[in-house]
Design a protein around this motif. Structure first.
Motif, PDB file in Angstrom:
ATOM      1  N   LEU A  54       2.126  16.345  -8.209  1.00  0.00           N
ATOM      2  CA  LEU A  54       3.521  16.008  -8.466  1.00  0.00           C
ATOM      3  C   LEU A  54       4.319  16.287  -7.206  1.00  0.00           C
ATOM      4  CD1 LEU A  54       5.145  14.929 -10.878  1.00  0.00           C
ATOM      5  CD2 LEU A  54       5.827  17.283 -11.361  1.00  0.00           C
ATOM      6  N   THR A  55       5.000  15.267  -6.719  1.00  0.00           N
ATOM      7  CA  THR A  55       5.823  15.399  -5.526  1.00  0.00           C
ATOM      8  C   THR A  55       7.188  14.798  -5.832  1.00  0.00           C
ATOM      9  OG1 THR A  55       5.935  14.904  -3.149  1.00  0.00           O
ATOM     10  CG2 THR A  55       4.926  13.228  -4.564  1.00  0.00           C
ATOM     11  N   ASP A  56       7.999  14.551  -4.808  1.00  0.00           N
ATOM     12  CA  ASP A  56       9.290  13.915  -5.052  1.00  0.00           C
ATOM     13  C   ASP A  56       9.627  12.969  -3.910  1.00  0.00           C
ATOM     14  OD1 ASP A  56      10.775  15.338  -2.965  1.00  0.00           O
ATOM     15  OD2 ASP A  56      10.750  17.077  -4.285  1.00  0.00           O
ATOM     16  N   ALA A  57      10.769  12.309  -4.033  1.00  0.00           N
ATOM     17  CA  ALA A  57      11.108  11.220  -3.117  1.00  0.00           C
ATOM     18  C   ALA A  57      11.497  11.694  -1.726  1.00  0.00           C
ATOM     19  CB  ALA A  57      12.227  10.367  -3.714  1.00  0.00           C
ATOM     20  N   GLY A 116       6.702   3.578  -3.199  1.00  0.00           N
ATOM     21  CA  GLY A 116       5.657   3.544  -4.217  1.00  0.00           C
ATOM     22  C   GLY A 116       6.219   3.561  -5.628  1.00  0.00           C
ATOM     23  N   VAL A 117       7.264   4.367  -5.845  1.00  0.00           N
ATOM     24  CA  VAL A 117       7.902   4.396  -7.161  1.00  0.00           C
ATOM     25  C   VAL A 117       8.532   3.041  -7.473  1.00  0.00           C
ATOM     26  CG1 VAL A 117       9.797   5.381  -8.514  1.00  0.00           C
ATOM     27  CG2 VAL A 117       8.305   6.887  -7.174  1.00  0.00           C
ATOM     28  N   LEU A 118       9.235   2.472  -6.505  1.00  0.00           N
ATOM     29  CA  LEU A 118       9.907   1.191  -6.748  1.00  0.00           C
ATOM     30  C   LEU A 118       8.897   0.071  -6.981  1.00  0.00           C
ATOM     31  CD1 LEU A 118      12.865   1.376  -4.204  1.00  0.00           C
ATOM     32  CD2 LEU A 118      12.762   2.146  -6.587  1.00  0.00           C
ATOM     33  N   GLY A 146      -3.269  10.762  -3.907  1.00  0.00           N
ATOM     34  CA  GLY A 146      -3.170  10.479  -2.481  1.00  0.00           C
ATOM     35  C   GLY A 146      -1.796   9.911  -2.183  1.00  0.00           C
ATOM     36  N   SER A 147      -1.756   8.708  -1.631  1.00  0.00           N
ATOM     37  CA  SER A 147      -0.475   8.064  -1.340  1.00  0.00           C
ATOM     38  C   SER A 147      -0.073   7.062  -2.417  1.00  0.00           C
ATOM     39  CB  SER A 147      -0.547   7.352   0.013  1.00  0.00           C
ATOM     40  OG  SER A 147      -1.551   6.345  -0.014  1.00  0.00           O
ATOM     41  N   ARG A 148      -0.911   6.871  -3.429  1.00  0.00           N
ATOM     42  CA  ARG A 148      -0.630   5.892  -4.475  1.00  0.00           C
ATOM     43  C   ARG A 148       0.180   6.536  -5.594  1.00  0.00           C
ATOM     44  NH1 ARG A 148      -4.770   3.347  -8.879  1.00  0.00           N
ATOM     45  NH2 ARG A 148      -3.447   1.616  -9.586  1.00  0.00           N
ATOM     46  N   VAL A 149       1.318   5.948  -5.922  1.00  0.00           N
ATOM     47  CA  VAL A 149       2.177   6.467  -6.985  1.00  0.00           C
ATOM     48  C   VAL A 149       1.730   5.878  -8.320  1.00  0.00           C
ATOM     49  CG1 VAL A 149       4.518   6.509  -7.912  1.00  0.00           C
ATOM     50  CG2 VAL A 149       4.136   6.857  -5.463  1.00  0.00           C
ATOM     51  N   LEU A 150       1.455   6.768  -9.276  1.00  0.00           N
ATOM     52  CA  LEU A 150       0.961   6.348 -10.589  1.00  0.00           C
ATOM     53  C   LEU A 150       1.921   6.690 -11.722  1.00  0.00           C
ATOM     54  CD1 LEU A 150      -2.752   7.442 -10.170  1.00  0.00           C
ATOM     55  CD2 LEU A 150      -1.840   5.119 -10.086  1.00  0.00           C
TER      56      LEU A 150
END
Length: 296
Positions: free
Chosen positions: A150-153, A161-163, A195-199
C-alpha cells in the motif's frame, strides 16, 4: 438581486438542515460560482432559498446538487420555484438529484423524496446508502498478500496508474475525484500496487486533512451515528482490479485503510454512496442514511 456569500449559504443550511451540518471547508470547496446557483431573498433581503446545479459532466443529464429552504419560508412554493429556475437555466435536459463529481449528496435523502416527486422527478430504481463504523473497538487482523503493498500518490508513477485503472474499469466520476484529491493532497490517495502496477485504490482522510471527502462531509452527523464525540474520517471511493475480486484482497485493503485512520485517532468512519452494504457490514459498518436516485 445580489448573489449570496458563502457565510449566508452556510447560515441557511444551519437553519434548514441543522442535523446534517457540512464541514465548513467541504461546503466552501463544493459551492462553485454563482453561475451554478438559483436563490431567492425575503422582504428584508435575507436569503430564504438556495439551489446549486451543474450542467452534464460525463453523463447525459444535469445535476440538481443542493436545495435549501429556510423553515420560516416553507409552504410558499419556494422549493418548486428553485427547481423551475434550475430547469430554465439548463434547458431541455433531464436532471439527476445529486450524483455529480465532488458531490454533496449521492441522491435525494429518503425523507425528501415526496417533494421531488411532486415537482416532476421519478425514481430510477436505485437506492444507495451511507454507512458508518465505530473504530474504537479492535479491528480484525488483516494482511495484504505477499507482493502487494500500500502506497500513495506521492510516489512517482502511482497517480497515472490509478487513473488508468479508474478509466479502464470504473467511472469518469471516480477518475475525476481521484485526480482532484491527488492535486490537493496526494497522501490521501492510497494505491495497492504490485511492483509498479496499480491494482486498487482508495481515497481516505480525516476531517483535518486538506481534501474533505464526501464520506466525511457531515462530521457531526457521523459522530452522532457512531455514538462518539471523537474525530471523524472516511473512505471512498475504493476500487479493486477485477482480477483480484473474490480473493480477500478487497477486505484486506479495507481493513488496512481502516487501521491507518484508526491510528490517526479517527473514531467515526464514514463510507458514502454505496450499494455494497453486505460487504461493508461484515467489516463493522452499518447504514445511517439512505438516498433515492431520481430523474426529472
Amino acid at each position: 438581486m445580489s448573489a449570496p456569500g458563502g457565510a449566508e449559504i452556510a447560515g441557511l443550511w444551519a437553519a434548514a438542515w441543522p442535523e446534517r451540518a457540512p464541514h465548513p471547508r467541504g461546503l466552501e470547496a463544493r459551492l462553485g460560482d454563482p453561475s451554478g446557483w438559483v436563490w431567492r431573498r425575503g422582504p428584508a433581503g435575507e436569503l430564504t432559498a438556495f439551489a446549486a446545479f451543474r450542467p452534464p459532466e460525463a453523463y447525459g443529464h444535469g445535476h440538481l446538487r443542493l436545495i435549501l429552504v429556510h423553515p420560516g419560508a416553507r409552504g410558499q412554493g419556494l422549493g418548486r420555484t428553485l427547481v423551475t429556475g434550475v430547469r430554465e437555466r439548463l434547458g431541455p435536459l433531464p436532471l439527476a438529484v445529486g450524483e455529480e463529481r465532488g458531490h454533496f449528496l449521492p441522491g435525494a435523502p429518503e425523507p425528501s423524496v415526496g417533494f421531488f416527486e411532486r415537482v416532476g422527478f421519478v425514481r430510477s430504481g436505485r437506492v444507495s446508502v451511507d454507512m458508518v463504523a465505530d473504530l474504537r473497538p479492535p479491528l480484525p487482523a488483516a494482511a495484504l498478500p505477499a507482493g502487494l503493498r500500500l502506497t500513495d500518490a506521492r510516489e512517482e508513477g502511482i497517480l497515472p496508474g490509478v487513473l488508468a485503472l479508474t478509466e479502464g474499469v470504473f467511472s469518469a466520476r471516480w477518475t475525476h475525484d481521484a485526480a482532484a484529491v491527488a492535486r490537493q493532497a496526494p497522501q490521501q490517495l492510497l494505491a495497492l500496487a504490485d511492483g509498479s502496477r496499480v491494482l486498487g485504490f482508495a481515497l481516505v482522510g480525516t476531517e483535518d486533512d486538506p481534501a474533505v471527502l464526501p464520506s466525511f462531509l457531515f462530521p457531526a452527523a457521523l459522530r452522532a451515528a457512531a455514538r462518539t464525540s471523537g474525530p471523524a474520517g472516511g473512505l471512498g471511493p475504493v476500487g479493486l482490479h477485477p482480477d483480484l475480486r473474490g480473493s480477500g484482497v478487497g477486505r484486506a485493503l479495507m481493513l488496512t485503510a481502516m487501521g491507518r485512520l484508526k491510528a490517526r485517532g479517527v473514531e467515526a468512519m464514514g463510507i458514502d454512496w454505496t450499494d455494497l452494504a453486505p460487504f461493508y457490514e461484515r467489516l463493522g459498518f452499518r447504514t445511517w442514511a439512505r438516498h433515492v436516485h431520481l430523474r426529472g
